[in-house]
Structure formats: structure tokens, C-alpha cells
Design a protein around this motif. Structure first.
Motif, PDB file in Angstrom:
ATOM      1  N   GLY A   1      35.032   2.491  34.324  1.00 48.32           N
ATOM      2  CA  GLY A   1      34.203   2.013  33.223  1.00 48.32           C
ATOM      3  C   GLY A   1      33.227   0.940  33.658  1.00 48.32           C
ATOM      4  O   GLY A   1      32.026   1.083  33.509  1.00 48.32           O
ATOM      5  N   TYR A   2      33.765  -0.133  34.227  1.00 47.82           N
ATOM      6  CA  TYR A   2      32.909  -1.206  34.721  1.00 47.82           C
ATOM      7  C   TYR A   2      33.685  -2.131  35.642  1.00 47.82           C
ATOM      8  O   TYR A   2      34.916  -2.087  35.708  1.00 47.82           O
ATOM      9  CB  TYR A   2      32.272  -2.008  33.578  1.00 47.82           C
ATOM     10  CG  TYR A   2      33.222  -2.593  32.546  1.00 47.82           C
ATOM     11  CD1 TYR A   2      34.018  -3.712  32.825  1.00 47.82           C
ATOM     12  CD2 TYR A   2      33.291  -2.055  31.263  1.00 47.82           C
ATOM     13  CE1 TYR A   2      34.860  -4.254  31.858  1.00 47.82           C
ATOM     14  CE2 TYR A   2      34.125  -2.585  30.289  1.00 47.82           C
ATOM     15  CZ  TYR A   2      34.913  -3.686  30.597  1.00 47.82           C
ATOM     16  OH  TYR A   2      35.745  -4.221  29.644  1.00 47.82           O
ATOM     17  N   THR A   3      32.955  -2.942  36.366  1.00 48.00           N
ATOM     18  CA  THR A   3      33.516  -4.006  37.188  1.00 48.00           C
ATOM     19  C   THR A   3      33.118  -5.341  36.581  1.00 48.00           C
ATOM     20  O   THR A   3      32.124  -5.427  35.849  1.00 48.00           O
ATOM     21  CB  THR A   3      33.026  -3.907  38.646  1.00 48.00           C
ATOM     22  OG1 THR A   3      33.678  -4.912  39.440  1.00 48.00           O
ATOM     23  CG2 THR A   3      31.528  -4.090  38.743  1.00 48.00           C
ATOM     24  N   PHE A   4      33.888  -6.393  36.857  1.00 44.77           N
ATOM     25  CA  PHE A   4      33.525  -7.723  36.364  1.00 44.77           C
ATOM     26  C   PHE A   4      34.059  -8.784  37.313  1.00 44.77           C
ATOM     27  O   PHE A   4      34.970  -8.535  38.107  1.00 44.77           O
ATOM     28  CB  PHE A   4      34.039  -7.956  34.938  1.00 44.77           C
ATOM     29  CG  PHE A   4      35.529  -7.820  34.774  1.00 44.77           C
ATOM     30  CD1 PHE A   4      36.369  -8.918  34.897  1.00 44.77           C
ATOM     31  CD2 PHE A   4      36.100  -6.582  34.488  1.00 44.77           C
ATOM     32  CE1 PHE A   4      37.737  -8.792  34.746  1.00 44.77           C
ATOM     33  CE2 PHE A   4      37.477  -6.450  34.328  1.00 44.77           C
ATOM     34  CZ  PHE A   4      38.304  -7.560  34.451  1.00 44.77           C
ATOM     35  N   ASP A   5      33.474  -9.965  37.213  1.00 50.72           N
ATOM     36  CA  ASP A   5      33.752 -11.032  38.167  1.00 50.72           C
ATOM     37  C   ASP A   5      34.362 -12.240  37.465  1.00 50.72           C
ATOM     38  O   ASP A   5      33.682 -12.948  36.724  1.00 50.72           O
ATOM     39  CB  ASP A   5      32.452 -11.444  38.872  1.00 50.72           C
ATOM     40  CG  ASP A   5      32.690 -12.274  40.112  1.00 50.72           C
ATOM     41  OD1 ASP A   5      33.799 -12.838  40.245  1.00 50.72           O
ATOM     42  OD2 ASP A   5      31.783 -12.363  40.947  1.00 50.72           O
ATOM     43  N   THR A   6      35.645 -12.485  37.712  1.00 47.71           N
ATOM     44  CA  THR A   6      36.321 -13.618  37.074  1.00 47.71           C
ATOM     45  C   THR A   6      36.074 -14.927  37.816  1.00 47.71           C
ATOM     46  O   THR A   6      36.441 -15.999  37.315  1.00 47.71           O
ATOM     47  CB  THR A   6      37.838 -13.376  36.995  1.00 47.71           C
ATOM     48  OG1 THR A   6      38.362 -13.233  38.324  1.00 47.71           O
ATOM     49  CG2 THR A   6      38.153 -12.132  36.185  1.00 47.71           C
ATOM     50  N   THR A   7      35.472 -14.857  39.004  1.00 44.42           N
ATOM     51  CA  THR A   7      35.254 -16.075  39.793  1.00 44.42           C
ATOM     52  C   THR A   7      33.975 -16.800  39.394  1.00 44.42           C
ATOM     53  O   THR A   7      33.716 -17.902  39.875  1.00 44.42           O
ATOM     54  CB  THR A   7      35.194 -15.745  41.301  1.00 44.42           C
ATOM     55  OG1 THR A   7      34.007 -14.994  41.582  1.00 44.42           O
ATOM     56  CG2 THR A   7      36.406 -14.940  41.729  1.00 44.42           C
ATOM     57  N   ARG A   8      33.179 -16.161  38.528  1.00 47.72           N
ATOM     58  CA  ARG A   8      31.908 -16.758  38.117  1.00 47.72           C
ATOM     59  C   ARG A   8      31.785 -16.763  36.592  1.00 47.72           C
ATOM     60  O   ARG A   8      31.000 -16.028  36.005  1.00 47.72           O
ATOM     61  CB  ARG A   8      30.731 -15.978  38.725  1.00 47.72           C
ATOM     62  CG  ARG A   8      30.742 -15.986  40.249  1.00 47.72           C
ATOM     63  CD  ARG A   8      29.738 -14.996  40.822  1.00 47.72           C
ATOM     64  NE  ARG A   8      28.378 -15.272  40.359  1.00 47.72           N
ATOM     65  CZ  ARG A   8      27.313 -14.570  40.760  1.00 47.72           C
ATOM     66  NH1 ARG A   8      27.463 -13.569  41.612  1.00 47.72           N
ATOM     67  NH2 ARG A   8      26.116 -14.868  40.317  1.00 47.72           N
TER      68      ARG A   8
END
Length: 259
Positions: free
Chosen positions: A177-184
Motif C-alpha cells: 500500500g505505502y511506505t512511511f518514515d517514523t524517524t522523521r
């Protein structure tokens, strides 16, 4: 600005009922049923600065919908006001036909909620693909009437986690579905203003060319475009072509949006 009462009224949730983690699936489903995913303001060239006041005015006062950066911003504020630990993060949707991430880059916006030390993706801005429940970042599979969903830790060009889904009546196997960035984490709405600018102005944006209005329903979802109206009910697709002068009528009749 406080939006708690207006948001509850918009989705049809009792004003005085305490919201707990266990209540969130109800909140997410009611939100999906009430507030459409749509790009009307972009096509109509009615773009306003991305502020909480403007988003609340659009969604809670004028009873319109929005795209991910609007829908998840209003959900973020609502969750914050009800005592949840939550932050907004950016990611990129996946194009299954081209087998690549969106050419607009980090333009998908979701909420990451922390509860009892565990993190969950809480998203109300993914059109007809909504999980309708918090999805843990542990890889555990969760289910709703819209399908099965899981999130795995995986480094990509635009993030460190990937959401996968098996939509009911649509997918036999897991799809990205999608990727996401928890570090930013998003620090302020100015970052989302940049997302809005890309979606509005980029030649590669899928949302600045033709009308798209979609909403989850009790038995499926509805999709309205410039030229067609599709009603998916229990896996069956009923599609009809429409004329340009019928668009506003369908918008009012099926999405309760009046220009």
C-alpha cells in the motif's frame, strides 16, 4: 483551536462519550463513512493555506472532505484533544502497475499513535483502501470489514516501514500500500504545506487533473469522477457513465457535498 465537538458531530459520535484505544475502530469507521476522500478544491482552484482553521472550516463546517494531508491532520488534532499520544509522519504510496513508489515522493500523510509503549498506524486518508483499525508496527495482521492489513519493518527509499493489504473482494495475496518514515515526524503544518504544494502543482500528481471523490460505505465504497459513478456493494461493481452536467447532482446525492 478546539475541534472535538465539531468532529464528533460530523462523524455522528456522542459528544460526551470517552474515547479509549478500544473505541478507535469505531471512530475510524465512522470517519470513513462520513468524510470522503476528494480533490474538489484542487480541480476548482480553491486552494487555501494549510492551517488547522482552514482544514476544520472545510471538513467540519462546510461538510466537505479532503486528501490525506487534510484528513489525517484533522484526525490528528481530534486524537490529541482526546488525550492520545500521536504524531504525523510522511510516506509514499505504491503504484502496483508500475511497481514503483509515487513519483511525487513523500506526499502520503498518516498518523502514528503510541499506546502502552506500542506504535500503530492510524490512517483515514487512503481512499477506499482504509484499514479502519489501528495497524500495529509489529507485523501482526489485523482485520476489518475492508480486508486484512499488516505493517512490516523494511527500509525503502521513502521510509522504514511498509503497509501491506489484502482488500476484501479485491486481493487474493498481499499487496503493497505505502511506505512511511517514523524517524522523521512532522514538526509543524508547514511541512504539510509542501506536500499540498506538490499535489497541487506537480505534473506527476494524480490529483490535479480530474475530479475524484470516494467514500467507504456500509457494504463497500463509492467512486465519483468526471465521467462515471461506481458503487461497489459486497464485491459487485455497478458502474454508470455520467455527463459533465450531472457531476454536481451525484456529488450532492451520494456524498452530501453542495458546491
Amino acid at each position: 483551536m478546539q475541534i472535538n465537538k465539531q468532529f464528533r458531530s460530523r462523524i455522528g459520535f456522542p459528544i460526551d462519550e470517552t474515547i479509549t484505544f478500544e473505541t478507535l475502530p469505531v471512530i475510524l469507521e465512522k470517519t470513513a463513512l462520513a468524510i470522503p476522500f476528494e480533490n474538489l478544491s484542487i480541480i476548482r482552484n480553491e486552494i487555501h493555506p494549510l492551517t488547522l482553521n482552514n482544514v476544520a472550516e472545510k471538513i467540519l463546517i462546510r461538510n466537505q472532505g479532503g486528501l490525506c494531508y487534510e484528513l489525517n491532520t484533522i484526525l490528528y488534532q481530534f486524537l490529541m484533544e482526546n488525550g492520545f499520544e500521536v504524531t504525523l509522519v510522511l510516506g509514499s504510496t505504491y503504484n502496483a502497475e508500475r511497481l514503483t513508489w509515487s513519483p511525487t515522493g513523500r506526499t502520503h500523510v498518516i498518523n502514528i499513535l503510541t499506546y502502552k509503549g506500542n506504535k500503530y498506524a492510524v490512517d483515514t486518508g487512503f481512499g477506499g483502501n482504509l484499514p479502519l483499525v489501528p495497524v500495529p508496527l509489529t507485523g501482526e495482521c489485523v482485520s476489518s470489514r475492508n480486508g486484512e492489513f499488516r505493517i512490516k519493518e523494511e527500509r525503502t527509499e521513502y521510509g522504514n516501514y511498509v503497509l501491506e493489504m489484502k482488500l476484501r473482494h479485491k486481493h487474493q495475496d498481499w499487496v503493497t500500500g505505502y511506505t512511511f518514515d517514523t524517524t522523521r515526524p512532522v514538526k509543524d503544518l508547514n511541512e504539510l504545506s509542501r506536500v499540498q504544494q506538490i499535489i497541487v502543482e506537480s505534473d506527476q500528481s494524480p490529483f490535479n487533473k480530474n475530479y475524484l471523490v470516494t467514500r467507504i460505505t456500509e457494504k463497500g465504497n463509492m467512486i465519483l469522477t468526471d465521467s462515471s459513478f461506481t458503487n461497489r456493494i459486497d464485491g459487485k461493481e455497478l458502474k454508470e457513465n455520467i455527463q459533465a452536467d450531472q457531476f454536481e447532482l451525484f456529488l450532492k446525492s451520494y456524498f452530501n457535498i453542495v458546491k
